[in-house]
Design a protein around this motif. Structure first.
Motif, PDB file in Angstrom:
ATOM      1  N   GLY A 110      -6.669  30.376  -0.691  1.00 11.06           N
ATOM      2  CA  GLY A 110      -5.827  29.802   0.353  1.00 11.06           C
ATOM      3  C   GLY A 110      -5.123  30.885   1.159  1.00 11.06           C
ATOM      4  N   GLU A 111      -4.692  31.952   0.472  1.00 12.78           N
ATOM      5  CA  GLU A 111      -4.061  33.074   1.153  1.00 12.78           C
ATOM      6  C   GLU A 111      -5.044  33.756   2.107  1.00 12.78           C
ATOM      7  OE1 GLU A 111      -2.851  35.438  -2.122  1.00 12.78           O
ATOM      8  OE2 GLU A 111      -1.224  34.078  -2.736  1.00 12.78           O
ATOM      9  N   LEU A 112      -6.287  33.877   1.662  1.00 15.74           N
ATOM     10  CA  LEU A 112      -7.318  34.484   2.503  1.00 15.74           C
ATOM     11  C   LEU A 112      -7.600  33.624   3.738  1.00 15.74           C
ATOM     12  CD1 LEU A 112      -9.502  36.622   3.023  1.00 15.74           C
ATOM     13  CD2 LEU A 112     -11.043  35.297   1.543  1.00 15.74           C
ATOM     14  N   GLU A 113      -7.682  32.325   3.539  1.00 12.58           N
ATOM     15  CA  GLU A 113      -7.911  31.412   4.665  1.00 12.58           C
ATOM     16  C   GLU A 113      -6.798  31.525   5.698  1.00 12.58           C
ATOM     17  OE1 GLU A 113     -10.336  27.581   3.005  1.00 12.58           O
ATOM     18  OE2 GLU A 113      -8.277  27.815   2.283  1.00 12.58           O
ATOM     19  N   LYS A 114      -5.568  31.562   5.204  1.00 14.12           N
ATOM     20  CA  LYS A 114      -4.428  31.654   6.113  1.00 14.12           C
ATOM     21  C   LYS A 114      -4.418  32.986   6.855  1.00 14.12           C
ATOM     22  CE  LYS A 114       0.614  31.149   6.212  1.00 14.12           C
ATOM     23  NZ  LYS A 114       1.831  30.871   5.387  1.00 14.12           N
ATOM     24  N   LYS A 115      -4.690  34.052   6.133  1.00 13.88           N
ATOM     25  CA  LYS A 115      -4.690  35.392   6.732  1.00 13.88           C
ATOM     26  C   LYS A 115      -5.751  35.538   7.812  1.00 13.88           C
ATOM     27  CE  LYS A 115      -5.766  40.196   5.480  1.00 13.88           C
ATOM     28  NZ  LYS A 115      -6.205  41.084   4.373  1.00 13.88           N
ATOM     29  N   GLU A 116      -6.958  35.011   7.541  1.00 12.41           N
ATOM     30  CA  GLU A 116      -8.088  35.195   8.454  1.00 12.41           C
ATOM     31  C   GLU A 116      -8.270  34.042   9.434  1.00 12.41           C
ATOM     32  OE1 GLU A 116      -9.661  37.941   8.670  1.00 12.41           O
ATOM     33  OE2 GLU A 116      -8.927  38.932   6.854  1.00 12.41           O
ATOM     34  N   GLY A 117      -7.507  32.953   9.253  1.00 10.77           N
ATOM     35  CA  GLY A 117      -7.645  31.797  10.128  1.00 10.77           C
ATOM     36  C   GLY A 117      -8.980  31.096   9.982  1.00 10.77           C
ATOM     37  N   ILE A 118      -9.432  30.967   8.736  1.00 10.48           N
ATOM     38  CA  ILE A 118     -10.735  30.350   8.472  1.00 10.48           C
ATOM     39  C   ILE A 118     -10.580  29.231   7.443  1.00 10.48           C
ATOM     40  CG2 ILE A 118     -12.094  32.413   8.989  1.00 10.48           C
ATOM     41  CD1 ILE A 118     -12.145  33.002   5.977  1.00 10.48           C
ATOM     42  N   ASN A 119     -11.604  28.404   7.341  1.00 13.03           N
ATOM     43  CA  ASN A 119     -11.673  27.384   6.296  1.00 13.03           C
ATOM     44  C   ASN A 119     -12.902  27.657   5.446  1.00 13.03           C
ATOM     45  OD1 ASN A 119      -9.416  25.652   7.023  1.00 13.03           O
ATOM     46  ND2 ASN A 119     -10.611  25.110   8.836  1.00 13.03           N
ATOM     47  N   LEU A 120     -12.688  27.821   4.144  1.00  8.41           N
ATOM     48  CA  LEU A 120     -13.787  28.119   3.235  1.00  8.41           C
ATOM     49  C   LEU A 120     -14.200  26.876   2.450  1.00  8.41           C
ATOM     50  CD1 LEU A 120     -12.480  31.521   1.825  1.00  8.41           C
ATOM     51  CD2 LEU A 120     -14.246  31.182   3.570  1.00  8.41           C
ATOM     52  N   ASN A 121     -15.480  26.768   2.173  1.00 12.33           N
ATOM     53  CA  ASN A 121     -16.021  25.662   1.384  1.00 12.33           C
ATOM     54  C   ASN A 121     -16.039  26.100  -0.077  1.00 12.33           C
ATOM     55  OD1 ASN A 121     -17.352  23.397   0.437  1.00 12.33           O
ATOM     56  ND2 ASN A 121     -19.360  24.043   1.177  1.00 12.33           N
ATOM     57  N   CYS A 122     -14.999  25.743  -0.813  1.00 15.26           N
ATOM     58  CA  CYS A 122     -14.841  26.193  -2.196  1.00 15.26           C
ATOM     59  C   CYS A 122     -14.874  25.011  -3.158  1.00 15.26           C
ATOM     60  CB  CYS A 122     -13.519  26.929  -2.378  1.00 15.26           C
ATOM     61  SG  CYS A 122     -13.310  28.361  -1.306  1.00 15.26           S
ATOM     62  N   VAL A 123     -15.334  25.276  -4.373  1.00 13.58           N
ATOM     63  CA  VAL A 123     -15.394  24.217  -5.369  1.00 13.58           C
ATOM     64  C   VAL A 123     -15.265  24.808  -6.770  1.00 13.58           C
ATOM     65  CG1 VAL A 123     -17.925  24.253  -5.567  1.00 13.58           C
ATOM     66  CG2 VAL A 123     -16.675  22.161  -6.118  1.00 13.58           C
ATOM     67  N   LYS A 124     -14.530  24.094  -7.628  1.00 13.16           N
ATOM     68  CA  LYS A 124     -14.461  24.458  -9.040  1.00 13.16           C
ATOM     69  C   LYS A 124     -15.685  23.884  -9.731  1.00 13.16           C
ATOM     70  CE  LYS A 124     -12.041  23.321 -13.300  1.00 13.16           C
ATOM     71  NZ  LYS A 124     -11.080  22.383 -13.931  1.00 13.16           N
ATOM     72  N   THR A 125     -16.416  24.744 -10.454  1.00 15.17           N
ATOM     73  CA  THR A 125     -17.626  24.277 -11.110  1.00 15.17           C
ATOM     74  C   THR A 125     -17.531  24.299 -12.636  1.00 15.17           C
ATOM     75  OG1 THR A 125     -18.581  26.497 -10.945  1.00 15.17           O
ATOM     76  CG2 THR A 125     -19.076  24.934  -9.171  1.00 15.17           C
ATOM     77  N   GLU A 126     -16.668  25.135 -13.177  1.00 14.46           N
ATOM     78  CA  GLU A 126     -16.396  25.185 -14.615  1.00 14.46           C
ATOM     79  C   GLU A 126     -14.927  25.563 -14.777  1.00 14.46           C
ATOM     80  OE1 GLU A 126     -18.326  24.488 -17.174  1.00 14.46           O
ATOM     81  OE2 GLU A 126     -20.304  24.336 -16.232  1.00 14.46           O
ATOM     82  N   ASP A 127     -14.444  25.558 -15.991  1.00 15.21           N
ATOM     83  CA  ASP A 127     -13.031  25.867 -16.227  1.00 15.21           C
ATOM     84  C   ASP A 127     -12.635  27.238 -15.704  1.00 15.21           C
ATOM     85  OD1 ASP A 127     -12.626  23.441 -17.415  1.00 15.21           O
ATOM     86  OD2 ASP A 127     -12.799  24.187 -19.476  1.00 15.21           O
ATOM     87  N   PHE A 128     -13.598  28.182 -15.679  1.00 22.89           N
ATOM     88  CA  PHE A 128     -13.282  29.542 -15.239  1.00 22.89           C
ATOM     89  C   PHE A 128     -14.088  29.972 -14.021  1.00 22.89           C
ATOM     90  CE2 PHE A 128     -12.332  29.314 -19.781  1.00 22.89           C
ATOM     91  CZ  PHE A 128     -11.030  29.800 -19.794  1.00 22.89           C
ATOM     92  N   TYR A 129     -14.776  29.037 -13.348  1.00 19.50           N
ATOM     93  CA  TYR A 129     -15.609  29.371 -12.191  1.00 19.50           C
ATOM     94  C   TYR A 129     -15.066  28.715 -10.924  1.00 19.50           C
ATOM     95  CZ  TYR A 129     -19.283  30.411 -15.707  1.00 19.50           C
ATOM     96  OH  TYR A 129     -20.005  30.882 -16.771  1.00 19.50           O
ATOM     97  N   TYR A 130     -14.924  29.521  -9.878  1.00 19.69           N
ATOM     98  CA  TYR A 130     -14.542  28.997  -8.567  1.00 19.69           C
ATOM     99  C   TYR A 130     -15.489  29.607  -7.547  1.00 19.69           C
ATOM    100  CZ  TYR A 130     -11.316  27.068  -5.072  1.00 19.69           C
ATOM    101  OH  TYR A 130     -10.742  26.324  -4.053  1.00 19.69           O
ATOM    102  N   GLU A 131     -16.169  28.758  -6.773  1.00 19.31           N
ATOM    103  CA  GLU A 131     -17.266  29.214  -5.940  1.00 19.31           C
ATOM    104  C   GLU A 131     -16.992  29.022  -4.446  1.00 19.31           C
ATOM    105  OE1 GLU A 131     -20.980  27.596  -7.165  1.00 19.31           O
ATOM    106  OE2 GLU A 131     -20.702  28.163  -9.260  1.00 19.31           O
ATOM    107  N   VAL A 132     -17.545  29.941  -3.664  1.00 15.32           N
ATOM    108  CA  VAL A 132     -17.519  29.841  -2.211  1.00 15.32           C
ATOM    109  C   VAL A 132     -18.951  29.567  -1.754  1.00 15.32           C
ATOM    110  CG1 VAL A 132     -16.885  30.935  -0.037  1.00 15.32           C
ATOM    111  CG2 VAL A 132     -15.656  31.533  -2.137  1.00 15.32           C
ATOM    112  N   LEU A 133     -19.129  28.441  -1.065  1.00 15.35           N
ATOM    113  CA  LEU A 133     -20.451  27.997  -0.619  1.00 15.35           C
ATOM    114  C   LEU A 133     -20.533  28.015   0.906  1.00 15.35           C
ATOM    115  CD1 LEU A 133     -20.720  24.817  -2.888  1.00 15.35           C
ATOM    116  CD2 LEU A 133     -21.621  27.100  -3.382  1.00 15.35           C
ATOM    117  N   PRO A 134     -21.739  28.016   1.460  1.00  9.48           N
ATOM    118  CA  PRO A 134     -21.867  27.886   2.914  1.00  9.48           C
ATOM    119  C   PRO A 134     -21.241  26.581   3.401  1.00  9.48           C
ATOM    120  CG  PRO A 134     -23.958  28.540   1.914  1.00  9.48           C
ATOM    121  CD  PRO A 134     -23.047  28.180   0.786  1.00  9.48           C
ATOM    122  N   ASP A 135     -20.770  26.572   4.620  1.00 13.04           N
ATOM    123  CA  ASP A 135     -20.167  25.367   5.207  1.00 13.04           C
ATOM    124  C   ASP A 135     -21.127  24.181   5.103  1.00 13.04           C
ATOM    125  OD1 ASP A 135     -17.828  26.594   5.859  1.00 13.04           O
ATOM    126  OD2 ASP A 135     -18.286  26.857   7.986  1.00 13.04           O
ATOM    127  N   GLY A 136     -20.583  23.039   4.711  1.00 12.18           N
ATOM    128  CA  GLY A 136     -21.375  21.823   4.665  1.00 12.18           C
ATOM    129  C   GLY A 136     -22.237  21.660   3.441  1.00 12.18           C
TER     130      GLY A 136
END
Length: 264
Positions: A160-186
């Motif tokens: 969220g800090e990165l999104e705010k700093k860069e003025g972007i929206n990232l497509n992120c999802v939690k996939t496991e208890d310790f995994y957080y992923e950034v995926l292509p838009d859509g």
């Protein structure tokens, strides 16, 4: 039969906590096949992580990999792929590089660990896959996705800090208890399932999708019958039309046997 295709998540759904596919699940998969129903999987795993399970399960139609970034057919390879823009991948790596998080880039059958850290052990102990250690991902023209391994709530804050700093929206999802992923838009499992249905000429009303984690939510909402295992995250269970026993209690077999018996 009303339903023509069953799509299941792997980790936490078809696989038990020891990462095995039970005899009951394998027998139930054969049973629906004998009844004329198609079977495949939708997973956050990439080609390398999914391959042993694809060889065991032998999906009837292409599998959805990388949480929807890729539709993959055994013997042929990817028939549809999406990629994370290089600028986004590099931005995410730079943001997490000097933290305790393990950073991993995925491209088709390759796995890149960025600056080997203790957090990477969480991933490697669970997945047991071959990998390459790199300083960053700048030598790659593209990746399917980037994953950070560690404290997911903190990863969400930092993203969220990165999104705010860069003025972007990232497509992120939690996939496991310790995994957080950034995926292509859509990209999501739901969109991947939609694409697969278009390829196969199958209506969404004829599809059953079953999962446990937040990355499964989109395909559970898309399918004609969305199903959650008992061990699923609460939002996933709330969205599902049916909740079956847990991954350790052969929930997938329970579902498939109900289908084969004409009870769904």
């Amino acid at each position: 039969m009303r339903y023509k295709l069953v799509v299941t998540d792997l980790d936490g759904t078809l696989l038990d906590d020891r990462k095995n596919v039970s005899k009951a699940n394998l027998e139930a998969i054969k049973r629906i096949r004998d009844a004329g129903v198609l079977f495949t999987v939708a997973t956050g795993r990439g080609e390398r992580g999914a391959r042993p399970l694809l060889e065991l399960l032998k999906p009837d139609v292409p599998a959805i990999l990388f949480n929807g970034c890729e539709i993959f057919e055994m013997g042929k390879g990817p028939i549809y792929s999406e990629y994370l823009p290089k600028t986004i991948a590099d931005m995410v790596v730079d943001h997490f590089l000097k933290t305790e998080f393990g950073i991993i880039g995925f491209l088709h059958d390759k796995i890149f660990l960025v600056g080997y850290k203790p957090a990477h052990e969480i991933y490697l102990k669970r997945e047991k896959v071959a990998y390459e250690v790199v300083d960053d991902l700048r030598h790659l023209d593209a990746v399917n996705k980037v994953m950070v391994v560690g404290d997911v709530p903190r990863a969400m804050e930092m993203m969220g800090e990165l999104e705010k700093k860069e003025g972007i929206n990232l497509n992120c999802v939690k996939t496991e208890d310790f995994y957080y992923e950034v995926l292509p838009d859509g990209v999501s499992k739901g969109e991947g399932l939609k694409k697969l249905c278009e390829i196969l000429g199958i209506e969404r009303e004829s599809v059953i999708a079953i999962g446990d984690n937040m990355n499964d939510l989109s395909m559970i909402n898309f399918a004609g019958l969305g199903v959650a295992v008992e061990n699923a995250e609460e939002p996933v269970k709330k969205a599902a039309k049916l909740v079956v026993p847990s991954n350790n209690d052969d929930g997938v077999a329970y579902l498939l046997n109900k289908l084969a018996e004409g009870e769904l």
